[in-house]
Design an enzyme around this catalytic site. Sequence first.
Site, short mmCIF file in Angstrom:
data_model
loop_
_atom_site.label_atom_id
_atom_site.label_comp_id
_atom_site.label_asym_id
_atom_site.label_seq_id
_atom_site.Cartn_x
_atom_site.Cartn_y
_atom_site.Cartn_z
N HIS A 38 -2.76 -4.50 -1.23
CA HIS A 38 -1.96 -5.16 -2.25
C HIS A 38 -2.85 -5.98 -3.18
CE1 HIS A 38 2.20 -4.83 -0.12
NE2 HIS A 38 2.10 -3.96 -1.11
N HIS B 89 4.18 -4.14 7.63
CA HIS B 89 4.17 -4.56 6.23
C HIS B 89 4.55 -3.35 5.36
CE1 HIS B 89 3.37 -7.33 3.08
NE2 HIS B 89 2.31 -6.71 2.60
N ASP C 39 -2.84 -8.93 -4.43
CA ASP C 39 -3.21 -10.30 -4.12
C ASP C 39 -4.21 -10.40 -2.98
OD1 ASP C 39 -0.85 -9.34 -2.79
OD2 ASP C 39 -0.55 -11.33 -1.93
N HIS C 40 -4.67 -9.23 -2.48
CA HIS C 40 -5.70 -9.21 -1.44
C HIS C 40 -6.97 -8.50 -1.89
CE1 HIS C 40 -3.06 -10.65 1.92
NE2 HIS C 40 -2.16 -10.30 1.01
N HIS D 86 -5.39 -5.06 3.77
CA HIS D 86 -4.61 -4.01 3.12
C HIS D 86 -4.89 -4.06 1.63
CE1 HIS D 86 -2.05 -7.52 2.64
NE2 HIS D 86 -1.23 -6.86 1.83
#
Length: 244
Positions: free
Chosen positions: A62, A136, A64-65, A60
């Site tokens: 976000h 999520h 932090d990814h 996904h």
Amino acid sequence: MRVTFLGTGSAMPTGERFQAGILVQDDGRTVLVDCGAGALQRLQQSGVGYENVSTVLLTHHHLDHVSDLLPLMKARWLAGEEHLEIVGPQGTKGLVDDLLDVYEYMQDKIDLQVREVVPGEFSVAGFDVSAYETRHSLPCLAYRFGDLFTFSGDSEAFAGLANFAEGSAILAHDCSFPDDVDVSNHPTPERLGTELAGREIGRVYLTHLYPHTDGRHEEMLDSIGAHYDGDVRFAEDLQTVSIE
């Protein structure tokens, strides 16, 4: 197959845990699943190196990814590598286009291919992969690599995801917080144990760990173990697991 946890942390990383990144390798094939902050450094520390990662598979979008996507692209360009493929859920092309609009000097530096996937089966970097939609705050996909490895992505624990992972030799599952944190979009240990109860999984590694989990690992394992009697461990950055 070799699975290397490059980053087992979260949007609030610690000195020991960088943000999300998992390297999957098998028979000359390599794919990086998620590319959070620190993935570039962890690739070098792992001995694999960014030069040898030409495909990124995103769960996904976000921060932090995805925050090391452009740093990976730039490092490969500077190293003379000419290609990068980025695969992810719907919206991935828009994400990459928007990033390149901000950093215009990176446009057209390498042969960049972006592909969007939906739940179901597809191929990436020579791997046959199944995708399953998780629960999520953004659209997010869990990925399964045959019977060897499944990664939950970010998600609450729920029966559908447990069914998707059943039969895997290794499951890496989000377990962001201990039980006393009121949280949605991520599981607590008690809920994860409840949903995994009765499932046949070779081993479960807990990842996407917030600083709230520091010093509470045994407590969290006990909470999962009250419902699920399988082998559960905490993943660590730069840990490699070999799967036969």
